[in-house]
Design an enzyme around this catalytic site. Structure first.
Site, PDB file in Angstrom:
ATOM      1  N   ALA A 128      62.228  85.273  52.740  1.00 56.13           N
ATOM      2  CA  ALA A 128      63.443  86.026  53.045  1.00 56.13           C
ATOM      3  C   ALA A 128      64.234  86.218  51.758  1.00 56.13           C
ATOM      4  O   ALA A 128      63.791  85.817  50.678  1.00 56.13           O
ATOM      5  CB  ALA A 128      64.272  85.295  54.093  1.00 56.13           C
ATOM      6  N   SER A 129      65.399  86.834  51.875  1.00 54.65           N
ATOM      7  CA  SER A 129      66.166  87.175  50.672  1.00 54.65           C
ATOM      8  C   SER A 129      66.712  85.947  49.958  1.00 54.65           C
ATOM      9  O   SER A 129      66.882  85.955  48.742  1.00 54.65           O
ATOM     10  CB  SER A 129      67.324  88.105  51.042  1.00 54.65           C
ATOM     11  OG  SER A 129      68.149  87.497  52.016  1.00 54.65           O
ATOM     12  N   VAL A 133      59.354  79.633  52.372  1.00 54.03           N
ATOM     13  CA  VAL A 133      58.890  78.359  52.933  1.00 54.03           C
ATOM     14  C   VAL A 133      57.415  78.153  52.614  1.00 54.03           C
ATOM     15  O   VAL A 133      56.596  79.068  52.761  1.00 54.03           O
ATOM     16  CB  VAL A 133      59.114  78.321  54.462  1.00 54.03           C
ATOM     17  CG1 VAL A 133      58.596  77.006  55.042  1.00 54.03           C
ATOM     18  CG2 VAL A 133      60.599  78.491  54.780  1.00 54.03           C
ATOM     19  N   LYS A 151      61.378  74.347  52.017  1.00 51.31           N
ATOM     20  CA  LYS A 151      62.154  75.574  51.821  1.00 51.31           C
ATOM     21  C   LYS A 151      62.684  75.580  50.395  1.00 51.31           C
ATOM     22  O   LYS A 151      63.391  74.656  49.983  1.00 51.31           O
ATOM     23  CB  LYS A 151      63.302  75.637  52.829  1.00 51.31           C
ATOM     24  CG  LYS A 151      64.050  76.958  52.863  1.00 51.31           C
ATOM     25  CD  LYS A 151      65.020  76.999  54.050  1.00 51.31           C
ATOM     26  CE  LYS A 151      65.662  78.359  54.191  1.00 51.31           C
ATOM     27  NZ  LYS A 151      66.547  78.418  55.387  1.00 51.31           N
ATOM     28  N   ASP A 286      72.260  81.102  65.128  1.00 51.88           N
ATOM     29  CA  ASP A 286      71.282  82.100  64.674  1.00 51.88           C
ATOM     30  C   ASP A 286      70.025  82.009  65.538  1.00 51.88           C
ATOM     31  O   ASP A 286      68.904  81.967  65.028  1.00 51.88           O
ATOM     32  CB  ASP A 286      70.955  81.863  63.195  1.00 51.88           C
ATOM     33  CG  ASP A 286      70.343  83.090  62.528  1.00 51.88           C
ATOM     34  OD1 ASP A 286      70.445  84.191  63.106  1.00 51.88           O
ATOM     35  OD2 ASP A 286      69.760  82.959  61.440  1.00 51.88           O
TER      36      ASP A 286
END
EC number: 2.7.-.-
Length: 522
Positions: A128-129, A133, A151, A286
């Site tokens: 992701a940005s 991972v 991560k 989220d």
């Protein structure tokens, strides 16, 4: 120079996708509206405005995509067509070089990656940005080998974020000062919230703490698995947690084929959310399908697996009371009570006409009751209430807006699993139990228990404090009385002086007049 070039790029994208007409046409000054017409002359924009905004944010890169995702949660501020398009934004970027990930790990722990992990998979499983991972195996402090997810923060993000945020703040201030509609949307406040959100995500220790708190809260519920954090291997740029194995919740047919009770799964998701909200006041904010899996392992078959803890929400007792009473009053159609709750919250300006607020709330809520209860969306009810409140200049707290967005996600997920899901029937027991706890003897008992350490500390001192009070109070009282009597005597003497002086003055005048008359007659 880099900021100037980036600013020019943003202006080009704004013009390319026709976003200038979204802003310039709302400006108050006539020359700015004229400029908007000149700029847009001869340009054909076939796509809807929401789609153009989404595509422009994707063109501007991952930071603007993140901004669009955060902005999509502010449905209390945005028109529905724009909010719906922004919700489609996906935070997908190519993974960065595995050698860079390894270098980040070695810099964080000051030793080779081979000494940190027994094995480390160089190919990332997700990107992701903000981070990506990798899977690995680590030997814990007890010498046990464990499968973990690692991560790793994307390097060099802070300067990029600060540069883009600086430009966003400048644009927000410009729009807010020139446009009435822009001022109503509070762009500077939204950018400030996004600033806090991004910098929180850049600290993986904060995310680890969120995960640990949720794991501790949910441990006894038995409905959700949250990965254990391996604190010995955590750093602000590296987060190591237990590897979770499950099936993505979006793969419904695969779960059904494995024997998972899909209808119960839908109800469990709602139960997890309302437990976090009304029992703990701390919720995962989220919970979209990409962050939720379902375990098929024998010891935890059919349980939720929750991932990615960068965004959480916290609620005070006041927030929970506001929510519980709002929902209860809504289902009773007691719109006056809903309006009163807004007043009691202290968010309503002093000059607000409550009867007008009540009428507006009735117009929003009443159409919902033409539907069966199972079709009523609590998230949509909250969103419409927030939108109505905004018209009356009511300041809705950010944590409640975050909760409303999460509730919409939970409802959407639950009804994807079970279209017959009645969210109110699942939520009602939580609301009733919470309100009973707040007004019954259990709350008094909790407060007594909470204060008992303080009472226990004070108890041995009570005899001495009582003796000191009884010993000193009479003396204090006597001293105060003596001071009052002395002051009274001083006042009496002053009054006597004034009276006697006045009488002497008057008698003197009379004597003088008498003498003058005697002389006059003789």
């Amino acid at each position: 120079m880099s900021r100037l070039f980036r600013g020019a790029t943003i202006v080009w994208v704004v013009l390319r996708y026709g976003l200038d007409e979204l802003v310039l046409t709302s400006f108050q000054k006539p020359w700015l509206r004229l400029l908007a017409r000149i700029v847009s002359f001869g340009r054909k924009l076939d796509a809807p405005r929401g789609q153009r905004l989404r595509e422009a944010l994707e063109r501007l890169g991952p930071i603007f995509v993140k901004f669009g995702q955060v902005l999509s949660t502010r449905r209390d501020l945005l028109p529905p067509d724009i909010a719906n398009e922004l919700a489609l934004l996906q935070d997908r970027v190519p993974p960065f070089d595995p050698d860079v990930a390894v270098a980040t790990i070695e810099r964080a722990f000051r030793r080779p990656v081979g000494e940190v992990f027994v094995s480390f998979e160089r190919v990332p499983v997700a990107s992701a940005s903000i981070a990506q991972v990798h899977f690995a195996i680590v030997r814990d402090r007890h010498g046990v080998e464990r499968e973990v997810a690692v991560k790793v923060l994307r390097p060099g993000m802070l300067p990029v974020i600060d540069n883009d945020l600086g430009l966003m703040r400048a644009m927000a201030g410009w729009v807010e000062s020139l446009s009435a509609d822009g001022k109503r949307l509070k762009p500077r406040q939204v950018v400030a919230e996004f600033d806090n959100y991004l910098h929180d995500e850049l600290d993986l220790i904060r995310e680890a703490a969120n995960a640990a708190q949720l794991r501790r809260n949910m441990e006894r519920l038995g409905l959700v698995r949250i990965p254990e954090i391996l604190w010995d291997f955590c750093h602000p740029e590296v987060l190591v947690m237990e590897r979770m194995k499950g099936v993505p919740i979006s793969q419904i047919e695969r779960l059904r084929a494995a024997g998972v009770d899909i209808r119960q799964l839908a109800r469990d998701g709602v139960t997890i959310f309302f437990t976090q909200v009304f029992r703990d006041g701390f919720f995962h904010a989220d919970m979209h399908p990409g962050n939720i899996q379902v375990s098929l392992e024998p010891g935890s078959f059919g349980r939720y697996i929750s991932l990615d803890f960068g965004i959480v929400g916290s609620l005070t007792e006041f927030d929970k009371e506001y929510l519980a009473q709002n929902f209860t009053a809504f289902f009773r159609r007691d719109y006056k009570r809903v309006a009163e709750l807004h007043v009691e919250s202290g968010w309503v300006p002093a000059d607000t006409r409550i009867n007008e607020l009540e009428s507006a709330i009735r117009a929003v809520c009443e159409p919902y009751f033409d539907r069966p209860l199972k079709e009523i969306s609590l998230g949509m009810v909250l969103m419409r209430l927030f939108q109505t409140s905004r018209r009356f200049h009511v300041e809705i707290q950010p944590q409640l807006v975050l909760l409303q967005k999460t509730l919409l996600n939970i409802e959407g997920l639950g009804r994807q699993l079970d279209p017959e899901l009645d969210l109110w029937s699942t939520a009602k027991p939580f609301l009733e139990k919470w309100m009973l706890d707040q007004m019954g003897p259990q709350r008094l008992w909790r407060e007594v228990k909470a204060e008992s350490p303080h009472f226990a500390k004070m108890l041995p001192e009570l005899p001495r404090l009582l003796h000191d009070y009884l010993h000193h109070k009479p003396h204090d009282h006597r001293r105060e009385m003596q001071e009052l009597l002395a002051e009274q005597r001083r006042t009496n003497r002053l009054l006597q002086s004034i009276i006697y002086g006045g009488m002497g003055f008057v008698l003197g005048l009379l004597a003088l007049q008498f003498l003058i008359r005697i002389r006059f007659f003789h």
